[in-house]
Design a protein around this motif. Sequence first.
Motif, mmCIF file in Angstrom:
data_model
loop_
_atom_site.group_PDB
_atom_site.id
_atom_site.type_symbol
_atom_site.label_atom_id
_atom_site.label_comp_id
_atom_site.label_asym_id
_atom_site.label_seq_id
_atom_site.Cartn_x
_atom_site.Cartn_y
_atom_site.Cartn_z
ATOM 1 N N MET A 152 0.823 -1.488 0.300
ATOM 2 C CA MET A 152 -0.182 0.043 0.254
ATOM 3 C C MET A 152 0.793 1.206 -0.025
ATOM 4 O O MET A 152 0.435 2.626 -0.821
ATOM 5 C CB MET A 152 -0.914 -0.025 1.451
ATOM 6 C CG MET A 152 -1.633 -1.203 1.353
ATOM 7 S SD MET A 152 -3.061 -0.777 -0.669
ATOM 8 C CE MET A 152 -3.707 1.079 0.192
ATOM 9 N N GLN A 153 1.966 1.402 0.738
ATOM 10 C CA GLN A 153 2.611 2.690 0.786
ATOM 11 C C GLN A 153 3.424 3.062 -0.722
ATOM 12 O O GLN A 153 3.768 4.254 -0.892
ATOM 13 C CB GLN A 153 4.184 2.338 1.413
ATOM 14 C CG GLN A 153 5.711 0.938 0.951
ATOM 15 C CD GLN A 153 5.276 -0.587 1.764
ATOM 16 O OE1 GLN A 153 3.004 -0.327 1.937
ATOM 17 N NE2 GLN A 153 5.653 -0.766 1.461
ATOM 18 N N GLU A 154 2.913 2.068 -1.744
ATOM 19 C CA GLU A 154 3.796 2.570 -3.123
ATOM 20 C C GLU A 154 2.313 2.518 -4.382
ATOM 21 O O GLU A 154 2.207 2.646 -4.797
ATOM 22 C CB GLU A 154 4.302 1.278 -3.433
ATOM 23 C CG GLU A 154 5.418 1.415 -2.875
ATOM 24 C CD GLU A 154 6.207 -0.015 -3.524
ATOM 25 O OE1 GLU A 154 7.643 0.357 -4.504
ATOM 26 O OE2 GLU A 154 5.870 -1.212 -3.000
ATOM 27 N N MET A 155 0.992 3.154 -3.239
ATOM 28 C CA MET A 155 0.269 2.645 -3.998
ATOM 29 C C MET A 155 0.087 4.428 -5.169
ATOM 30 O O MET A 155 -0.660 4.097 -6.010
ATOM 31 C CB MET A 155 -1.305 2.937 -3.009
ATOM 32 C CG MET A 155 -2.572 3.424 -4.345
ATOM 33 S SD MET A 155 -4.022 3.612 -2.844
ATOM 34 C CE MET A 155 -5.093 4.086 -4.008
ATOM 35 N N GLY A 156 0.638 5.161 -4.391
ATOM 36 C CA GLY A 156 0.960 6.456 -5.413
ATOM 37 C C GLY A 156 1.342 6.079 -6.886
ATOM 38 O O GLY A 156 0.699 6.757 -8.001
ATOM 39 N N LYS A 157 2.903 5.419 -7.073
ATOM 40 C CA LYS A 157 3.069 4.751 -7.938
ATOM 41 C C LYS A 157 2.116 4.746 -9.082
ATOM 42 O O LYS A 157 2.374 4.921 -10.231
ATOM 43 C CB LYS A 157 4.599 3.665 -7.913
ATOM 44 C CG LYS A 157 5.765 4.305 -6.959
ATOM 45 C CD LYS A 157 6.351 2.868 -6.915
ATOM 46 C CE LYS A 157 7.825 3.440 -6.037
ATOM 47 N NZ LYS A 157 8.581 2.438 -6.222
ATOM 48 N N VAL A 158 1.711 4.086 -8.713
ATOM 49 C CA VAL A 158 0.702 3.204 -9.428
ATOM 50 C C VAL A 158 -0.535 3.433 -10.046
ATOM 51 O O VAL A 158 -0.702 3.705 -11.070
ATOM 52 C CB VAL A 158 -0.653 2.123 -8.658
ATOM 53 C CG1 VAL A 158 -1.562 1.038 -9.757
ATOM 54 C CG2 VAL A 158 1.103 0.457 -8.117
ATOM 55 N N MET A 159 -0.615 4.895 -8.851
ATOM 56 C CA MET A 159 -1.940 5.734 -9.535
ATOM 57 C C MET A 159 -1.104 6.507 -10.329
ATOM 58 O O MET A 159 -2.192 7.095 -11.038
ATOM 59 C CB MET A 159 -2.607 6.342 -8.066
ATOM 60 C CG MET A 159 -3.403 5.881 -6.770
ATOM 61 S SD MET A 159 -5.022 4.819 -8.269
ATOM 62 C CE MET A 159 -5.956 6.235 -8.243
ATOM 63 N N ALA A 160 -0.565 6.989 -10.414
ATOM 64 C CA ALA A 160 0.205 7.493 -11.289
ATOM 65 C C ALA A 160 0.599 7.336 -12.523
ATOM 66 O O ALA A 160 0.853 8.078 -13.533
ATOM 67 C CB ALA A 160 2.251 8.553 -11.083
ATOM 68 N N LEU A 161 0.102 5.527 -12.680
ATOM 69 C CA LEU A 161 0.519 4.976 -14.030
ATOM 70 C C LEU A 161 -0.898 5.247 -14.727
ATOM 71 O O LEU A 161 -1.148 5.312 -15.724
ATOM 72 C CB LEU A 161 1.121 4.053 -14.069
ATOM 73 C CG LEU A 161 2.606 4.053 -13.546
ATOM 74 C CD1 LEU A 161 3.531 2.484 -13.921
ATOM 75 C CD2 LEU A 161 3.392 4.558 -14.591
ATOM 76 N N VAL A 162 -2.287 5.011 -13.785
ATOM 77 C CA VAL A 162 -3.536 4.997 -14.175
ATOM 78 C C VAL A 162 -4.164 5.741 -14.481
ATOM 79 O O VAL A 162 -4.629 5.843 -15.695
ATOM 80 C CB VAL A 162 -4.319 3.850 -12.533
ATOM 81 C CG1 VAL A 162 -5.504 2.994 -13.252
ATOM 82 C CG2 VAL A 162 -3.736 2.403 -12.787
ATOM 83 N N LYS A 163 -3.852 7.047 -14.026
ATOM 84 C CA LYS A 163 -3.997 8.096 -14.223
ATOM 85 C C LYS A 163 -4.726 8.514 -15.405
ATOM 86 O O LYS A 163 -5.809 8.758 -15.901
ATOM 87 C CB LYS A 163 -4.074 8.990 -13.092
ATOM 88 C CG LYS A 163 -4.958 10.426 -13.040
ATOM 89 C CD LYS A 163 -5.312 10.978 -12.218
ATOM 90 C CE LYS A 163 -6.076 12.312 -11.716
ATOM 91 N NZ LYS A 163 -5.778 13.890 -10.560
ATOM 92 N N ASN A 204 -7.112 -3.242 -3.608
ATOM 93 C CA ASN A 204 -7.712 -4.918 -3.474
ATOM 94 C C ASN A 204 -6.563 -5.018 -4.364
ATOM 95 O O ASN A 204 -6.212 -6.923 -3.738
ATOM 96 C CB ASN A 204 -8.808 -4.839 -4.109
ATOM 97 C CG ASN A 204 -9.808 -4.041 -3.629
ATOM 98 O OD1 ASN A 204 -10.072 -3.761 -2.717
ATOM 99 N ND2 ASN A 204 -11.587 -4.008 -4.253
ATOM 100 N N ARG A 205 -5.850 -4.967 -5.126
ATOM 101 C CA ARG A 205 -4.603 -5.587 -5.699
ATOM 102 C C ARG A 205 -3.748 -5.035 -4.699
ATOM 103 O O ARG A 205 -2.793 -6.712 -4.559
ATOM 104 C CB ARG A 205 -4.447 -4.926 -7.378
ATOM 105 C CG ARG A 205 -3.013 -5.258 -8.356
ATOM 106 C CD ARG A 205 -3.380 -6.890 -8.563
ATOM 107 N NE ARG A 205 -2.474 -7.232 -9.636
ATOM 108 C CZ ARG A 205 -2.089 -7.740 -8.831
ATOM 109 N NH1 ARG A 205 -1.078 -7.709 -8.192
ATOM 110 N NH2 ARG A 205 -0.573 -7.974 -9.974
ATOM 111 N N LEU A 206 -3.166 -4.247 -4.521
ATOM 112 C CA LEU A 206 -2.207 -4.022 -3.905
ATOM 113 C C LEU A 206 -2.022 -5.243 -2.669
ATOM 114 O O LEU A 206 -1.212 -5.558 -1.473
ATOM 115 C CB LEU A 206 -1.534 -2.597 -3.756
ATOM 116 C CG LEU A 206 -1.104 -2.486 -4.317
ATOM 117 C CD1 LEU A 206 -1.187 -0.125 -3.852
ATOM 118 C CD2 LEU A 206 0.178 -2.506 -5.337
#
Length: 149
Positions: A116-127, A145-147
């Motif tokens: 979860m601490q790396e959720m920002g990285k994922v959201m930056a790619l998804v957005k 959920n995925r993380l």
Amino acid sequence: MSELKQRISDEMKAAMRAKAKARLGTIRMILAELKRIEVDERIELDDARVLATLDKMQKQRRDSIEQFNAASRDDLADIEQQELLVIKEFLPQPLTEAELTAIVNTAVADSGAQGMQEMGKVMALVKPQVQGRADMGAISQLVKNRLNS
């Protein structure tokens, strides 16, 4: 001028000719918001920024509808619903659940996120991929959920 902004302007002219007052009012509201951003930030909006603005306006309408319905103000909720329908005309086709899941899975793999601490990285790619095509709250939940799994 961005292609999407030009399309909105053309639709305004068509609404004027058709004397569609409610539609015209909503389109004018959209153009006023786009102009406000351009003047405040002294920039020319591109399609991505116009989409982001439309997405924000869509979210505002959804929130307003929810609040008006909770307050039993169906008259105001109906007005917001009509505005929402006009705004949606200018947004791209929404993504399906399967497409959203695939985008999230790819972003998690590409970012190498482990928790979860790396959720920002994922959201930056998804957005950028889903802007205007999916509710960011739902996307955020998918990523969580995925993380967590």
